[in-house]
Design a protein around this motif. Structure first.
Motif, PDB file in Angstrom:
ATOM      1  N   LYS A 182       0.826  -1.206   0.000  1.00 49.15           N
ATOM      2  CA  LYS A 182       0.000   0.000   0.000  1.00 49.15           C
ATOM      3  C   LYS A 182       0.863   1.260   0.000  1.00 49.15           C
ATOM      4  N   LEU A 183       2.035   1.181   0.643  1.00 50.12           N
ATOM      5  CA  LEU A 183       2.934   2.334   0.686  1.00 50.12           C
ATOM      6  C   LEU A 183       3.376   2.736  -0.718  1.00 50.12           C
ATOM      7  N   LEU A 184       3.466   1.768  -1.623  1.00 45.70           N
ATOM      8  CA  LEU A 184       3.812   2.089  -3.007  1.00 45.70           C
ATOM      9  C   LEU A 184       2.774   3.015  -3.629  1.00 45.70           C
ATOM     10  N   SER A 185       1.523   2.856  -3.218  1.00 44.26           N
ATOM     11  CA  SER A 185       0.479   3.745  -3.739  1.00 44.26           C
ATOM     12  C   SER A 185       0.747   5.186  -3.353  1.00 44.26           C
ATOM     13  N   VAL A 186       1.258   5.402  -2.139  1.00 40.83           N
ATOM     14  CA  VAL A 186       1.600   6.762  -1.703  1.00 40.83           C
ATOM     15  C   VAL A 186       2.731   7.301  -2.568  1.00 40.83           C
ATOM     16  N   GLN A 187       3.749   6.481  -2.796  1.00 40.23           N
ATOM     17  CA  GLN A 187       4.914   6.929  -3.556  1.00 40.23           C
ATOM     18  C   GLN A 187       4.577   7.225  -5.012  1.00 40.23           C
ATOM     19  N   THR A 243       2.252  28.288   3.794  1.00 39.29           N
ATOM     20  CA  THR A 243       3.677  28.484   4.100  1.00 39.29           C
ATOM     21  C   THR A 243       4.358  27.142   4.024  1.00 39.29           C
ATOM     22  N   GLY A 244       5.617  27.143   3.623  1.00 39.59           N
ATOM     23  CA  GLY A 244       6.357  25.888   3.551  1.00 39.59           C
ATOM     24  C   GLY A 244       6.166  25.196   2.214  1.00 39.59           C
ATOM     25  N   THR A 245       6.673  23.967   2.139  1.00 42.20           N
ATOM     26  CA  THR A 245       6.688  23.219   0.881  1.00 42.20           C
ATOM     27  C   THR A 245       5.431  22.412   0.660  1.00 42.20           C
ATOM     28  N   GLY A 246       4.692  22.107   1.723  1.00 40.76           N
ATOM     29  CA  GLY A 246       3.470  21.346   1.569  1.00 40.76           C
ATOM     30  C   GLY A 246       3.635  19.853   1.747  1.00 40.76           C
ATOM     31  N   ILE A 247       4.848  19.332   1.759  1.00 41.22           N
ATOM     32  CA  ILE A 247       5.080  17.915   2.001  1.00 41.22           C
ATOM     33  C   ILE A 247       6.240  17.767   2.982  1.00 41.22           C
ATOM     34  N   PRO A 248       6.256  16.680   3.767  1.00 41.55           N
ATOM     35  CA  PRO A 248       7.330  16.495   4.744  1.00 41.55           C
ATOM     36  C   PRO A 248       8.695  16.440   4.081  1.00 41.55           C
ATOM     37  N   ASP A 249       9.654  17.142   4.668  1.00 40.84           N
ATOM     38  CA  ASP A 249      11.004  17.225   4.112  1.00 40.84           C
ATOM     39  C   ASP A 249      11.911  16.214   4.816  1.00 40.84           C
ATOM     40  N   HIS A 250      11.956  15.010   4.313  1.00 42.85           N
ATOM     41  CA  HIS A 250      12.852  13.990   4.847  1.00 42.85           C
ATOM     42  C   HIS A 250      13.058  12.942   3.758  1.00 42.85           C
ATOM     43  N   PRO A 251      14.289  12.408   3.616  1.00 43.28           N
ATOM     44  CA  PRO A 251      14.524  11.395   2.581  1.00 43.28           C
ATOM     45  C   PRO A 251      13.623  10.169   2.696  1.00 43.28           C
ATOM     46  N   LEU A 252      13.107   9.881   3.883  1.00 50.88           N
ATOM     47  CA  LEU A 252      12.222   8.734   4.059  1.00 50.88           C
ATOM     48  C   LEU A 252      10.770   9.035   3.722  1.00 50.88           C
ATOM     49  N   SER A 253      10.452  10.274   3.426  1.00 51.10           N
ATOM     50  CA  SER A 253       9.065  10.621   3.144  1.00 51.10           C
ATOM     51  C   SER A 253       8.582   9.911   1.886  1.00 51.10           C
ATOM     52  N   PRO A 254       7.442   9.211   1.962  1.00 49.89           N
ATOM     53  CA  PRO A 254       6.897   8.575   0.763  1.00 49.89           C
ATOM     54  C   PRO A 254       6.112   9.543  -0.109  1.00 49.89           C
ATOM     55  N   PHE A 255       5.943  10.772   0.363  1.00 49.75           N
ATOM     56  CA  PHE A 255       5.148  11.748  -0.375  1.00 49.75           C
ATOM     57  C   PHE A 255       6.052  12.477  -1.372  1.00 49.75           C
ATOM     58  N   GLN A 256       5.841  12.181  -2.650  1.00 53.05           N
ATOM     59  CA  GLN A 256       6.673  12.730  -3.705  1.00 53.05           C
ATOM     60  C   GLN A 256       5.967  13.893  -4.385  1.00 53.05           C
ATOM     61  N   LYS A 257       6.750  14.855  -4.866  1.00 52.23           N
ATOM     62  CA  LYS A 257       6.171  15.897  -5.702  1.00 52.23           C
ATOM     63  C   LYS A 257       5.753  15.268  -7.033  1.00 52.23           C
ATOM     64  N   ARG A 258       4.804  15.902  -7.687  1.00 56.77           N
ATOM     65  CA  ARG A 258       4.211  15.312  -8.887  1.00 56.77           C
ATOM     66  C   ARG A 258       5.245  15.020  -9.964  1.00 56.77           C
ATOM     67  N   ALA A 259       6.330  15.795  -9.992  1.00 59.03           N
ATOM     68  CA  ALA A 259       7.380  15.562 -10.977  1.00 59.03           C
ATOM     69  C   ALA A 259       8.107  14.254 -10.732  1.00 59.03           C
TER      70      ALA A 259
END
Length: 823
Positions: A182-187, A243-259
């Motif tokens: 399921k985590l792949l769906s987030v990525q 304010t901010g980037t809108g997604i968690p800033d950490h290499p482990l974050s599964p939340f990717q920018k659309r690009a």
């Protein structure tokens, strides 16, 4: 004085000895977790004897006499080589990173708790068929056998990274594997951010024609006009500023920018288009680069025959690969499986929200996040009938959520009866294209284009649950919609037969580069957003210039670095700059611009790491888009991190008046598109001068386009990062078939951060000539020679053999782990 000097020498010597001793002790402790591949173990986890045979590239060939024993072996092998990776993936899915990593990962945990993926995974275990449940249980036993061995024999906590985390490792459960799937769906998801960005752009531009420029649909028939986003809410309704980037800033974050959401390539040839008279298949799925890579090569001996290919540690299926009779590959389908809703709160009671049947209470639950070295955080999770309520910070939702409202998300991945794992298990056992396509009906999320070949047939089908939407949906899923209007809500899931399917095409070739696959009207449209409009054009040319193909021609296409985008856009944006202007003296900006244009006009578009032209071109396009949109979009321009070729083409061909972007609104003169192209080239050359110097002919694209396989935690630690990060000069670019997606922002905007960490090419005329590669190495242990031993092969475009011959595997083995049933 002499005695003082002697003591200083003694102290210095002692410190050196202590330092050496510390290094030796550290090495001893860290090396204790290096796996021993040559041994025999007795365990009650297997029913019959089972071998894991390691070849010279450390690919495990798991020979079980029944499927459950084979999956036990895969679980053990994954835990031997990638225990740290598995543990962190599980913690990410559970929302428990902060227990070991502290405050920096709290936002990741909060979001994961809101999605509640782990609870959904636990419920989904019972939805799997009996064979898949048995495989999941056997895999968990294999992982736990390795954990028991580590604890019994003090094997350095199982991985070097675990010395930095003072936390016990819980036994593996079947739900853990479902949670990672399921985590792949987030990525791989991007539609949520696309909806938010579309709405934010609508508010910023207030011009439908310009909105269609900056967020263009893929070429083909468009959709009906959508309402202006502000018109969906009462006049004067206010929107907050993010304010901010809108997604968690950490290499482990599964939340990717659309690009950096899902991407991939796959192509197949039928026997009539194959020189050897049998089918061919090539696949390279794209994910964010890490060290180790997400992919892990493995061969499994199942009761239906052997399968070999790419697995993901924690998931007991071969995601892409082949058997003796079938090959399969995956690409992100970009199916629109997410809808964002704006929910209206009850002004009299904010614990209720508006539905078609009136105000209803939120479903709520408290959740405690434990944080290393600080006090826990208690949060209240809320769900509507549409889905979980998300915070305003996520992808800057606050900017499109009016006061007195909250945002919720409908998403197919939030199913508590997710049978995607059963689909993967059935796919590995399939013996024909028809059986493989039938297995896809169980697939829920993340949606993929599944390409399958047997010895005689090729086919492609979009697998994954496709939401059934009402034709009267006010935003057609392109931007957030009002959650209390019945027509905006999902009406269930479409029948599997509605998913696009291409079986035995007349031309004998199939392929997907995340491009648009169908041109159906809403609500059968599949998606408004596609991952590629460029690579597919180069692929089509390479495929159609040959009457028949071979394994080598498929490899050549996988490794192709010619940019169709560069070939098509450069003559367009530079048409009034080529061969014009008077000679300028050395050292002037005009002379530097002429030198750059001279290089580019002789360039064939090949994004080769050793050439200067790709860097000049990439920097020019990046500066050009910035020049075009900054004055119109304001701070929102920062969200458009990568040049969009369709947008730039619309501007320079003046499609629907798109050349209006070239005029700087704040200036008194009217700038032309040629003016902006010239200014952007000057901007790019200034940036190159500051970073790499003025000698344009000496530039190397590979110096800027380094593949960044960085360790997600240790990779940020000084000194240690030189041992755990894998950096390489690479060819390719954003829009080449050898895709090396750039970072798009930061100090190194052209770093290669997302691409084909797995490549495989399968030839069913000679199956044992099939080849594959991953981008790092099989081991996640940075002291192992297998940590990065495949990375140079990957960089050079080389592969390793992919044979299912058991005798060949045993003859070339470098270690055999034998499991015997405990007496």
């Amino acid at each position: 004085m002499a005695q003082v000097f002697v003591w200083l020498i003694r102290i210095a010597g002692g410190m050196i000895l202590l330092g050496v001793a510390a290094v030796l002790i550290s090495y001893y402790l860290l090396s204790r977790s290096l796996p021993d591949y040559q041994k025999t173990l007795a365990t009650d986890g297997v029913a019959q004897s089972m071998d894991i045979v390691r070849d010279n590239s450390n690919v495990p060939h798991v020979f079980g006499q029944q499927d459950t024993d084979t999956f036990f072996g895969l679980g053990y092998a994954h835990a031997q080589d990638r225990l740290w990776q598995m543990v962190m993936l599980r913690r990410t899915a559970q929302g428990r990173l902060s227990e070991v990593l502290g405050v920096r990962t709290v936002e990741i945990d909060k979001l994961m708790r809101r999605f509640d993926l782990y609870a959904l995974a636990k419920t989904s275990v019972a939805a799997q068929d009996s064979q898949t449940q048995a495989a999941l249980a056997a895999y968990a036993r294999g992982v736990n056998a390795r954990l028991t061995e580590i604890n019994t024999f003090a094997l350095g906590r199982g991985a070097p990274e675990l010395f930095f985390i003072n936390s016990p490792i819980s036994p593996w459960q079947p739900a853990d594997s479902l949670a990672i799937l399921k985590l792949l769906s987030v990525q791989l998801s991007s539609h949520l951010e696309e909806e938010v960005l579309y709405a934010r752009s609508s508010l910023a531009l207030n011009n439908a024609a310009r909105l269609n420029d900056i967020m263009p649909l893929a070429p083909g028939n468009g959709i009906a006009a959508l309402p202006d986003y502000a018109s969906l809410f009462p006049q004067g309704q206010s929107f907050a500023q993010a304010t901010g980037t809108g997604i968690p800033d950490h290499p482990l974050s599964p939340f990717q920018k659309r690009a950096h959401a899902g991407a991939s390539n796959v192509w197949a040839a039928a026997p009539k288009r194959s020189a050897a008279g049998a089918t061919l298949l090539a696949n390279d799925p794209h994910l964010g680069f890490t060290a180790p890579a997400m992919w892990y090569l493995a061969r499994l001996e199942l009761e239906t025959g052997g399968v070999i290919g790419g697995t993901i540690p924690g998931i007991p299926i071969v995601m892409t690969g082949r058997s003796d009779t079938l090959g399969w590959g995956i690409t992100s389908s970009y199916l629109d499986d997410q809808d964002l809703y704006v929910e209206k709160l009850n002004p009299e009671n904010p614990q209720e929200y508006l539905t078609p049947d009136g105000y209803q209470p939120f479903r709520t639950e408290s959740s405690i996040i434990r944080i290393k070295d600080t006090t826990p955080v208690t949060m209240t999770l809320r769900w509507t009938e549409n889905g979980p309520v998300l915070p305003g910070s996520h992808y800057n939702l606050v900017e499109v959520t009016p006061a007195g409202h909250v945002a919720s998300l409908a998403w197919t991945a939030l199913s508590d009866r997710d049978t995607t794992m059963s689909a993967g298990y059935a796919l590995m056992r399939a013996q024909s294209v028809r059986e493989a396509l039938a297995a896809g009906e169980l697939y829920v999320a993340p949606s993929q284009n599944l390409t399958v070949v047997d010895r005689n047939m090729i086919a492609m089908k979009t697998v994954g649950a496709m939401p059934r939407r009402n034709a009267a949906h006010e935003s057609q899923g392109r931007m957030p919609s009002r959650g209390w209007i019945e027509e905006n809500r999902w009406q269930g899931i479409n029948a599997y037969s509605a998913n696009p399917e291409f079986v035995a095409p007349a031309g004998g070739l199939l392929g997907n580069t995340n491009n648009k696959t169908v041109d159906r009207p809403f609500p059968q449209h599949v998606s408004h957003v596609w991952g590629d409009t460029q690579r597919v054009l180069r692929w089509r040319r390479l495929m159609q210039t040959r009457q028949v193909h071979t394994r080598d021609s498929f490899i050549e296409a996988q490794l192709d670095t010619v940019s169709f985008t560069a070939r098509s856009l450069l003559p367009l944006i530079g048409k009034d700059l080529w061969f014009t202007g008077e000679a300028a003296p050395d050292g002037t900006p005009e002379r530097q611009r002429q030198r750059a244009l001279d290089l580019l006009q002789r360039w064939n578009g090949e994004m080769n790491e050793h050439l200067p032209e790709p860097l000049i071109y990439a920097a020019w396009l990046r500066a050009l888009q910035e020049r075009l949109i900054e004055d119109d979009m304001g701070p929102l321009a920062e969200e458009f991190t990568h040049p969009d070729p369709v947008f730039i083409e619309r501007v320079y061909r003046d499609i629907d008046g798109a050349s209006a972007w070239c005029d700087v609104r704040q200036s008194t003169i009217t700038e032309t598109c040629t003016d902006i192209a010239r200014l952007a080239l000057d901007d790019a050359l200034v940036w190159i001068d500051e970073r790499y110097g003025t000698a344009l002919e000496s530039l190397r694209w590979g110096d800027a386009h380094q593949a960044t396989h960085d360790h997600q935690v240790l990779g940020e630690i000084p000194v240690l990062r030189y041992f755990v990060n894998i950096r390489q000069s690479t060819s390719g670019g954003d829009n080449t078939l050898l895709r090396g997606r750039t970072a798009g922002e930061g100090a190194d905007p052209f770093h290669n951060v997302h691409g084909a960490a797995y490549r495989g090419v399968y030839d069913f005329a000679d199956p044992d000539s099939s080849v594959f590669i991953i981008s790092t190495g099989q081991s996640g242990h940075f002291l192992s020679r297998h940590y990065d031993d495949l990375s140079q092969l990957w960089r050079r475009g080389e592969y390793i053999p992919m044979s299912l011959d058991a005798d060949l595997a045993r003859a070339a083995s470098v270690g055999v782990t034998r499991f015997l049933p405990a007496k």
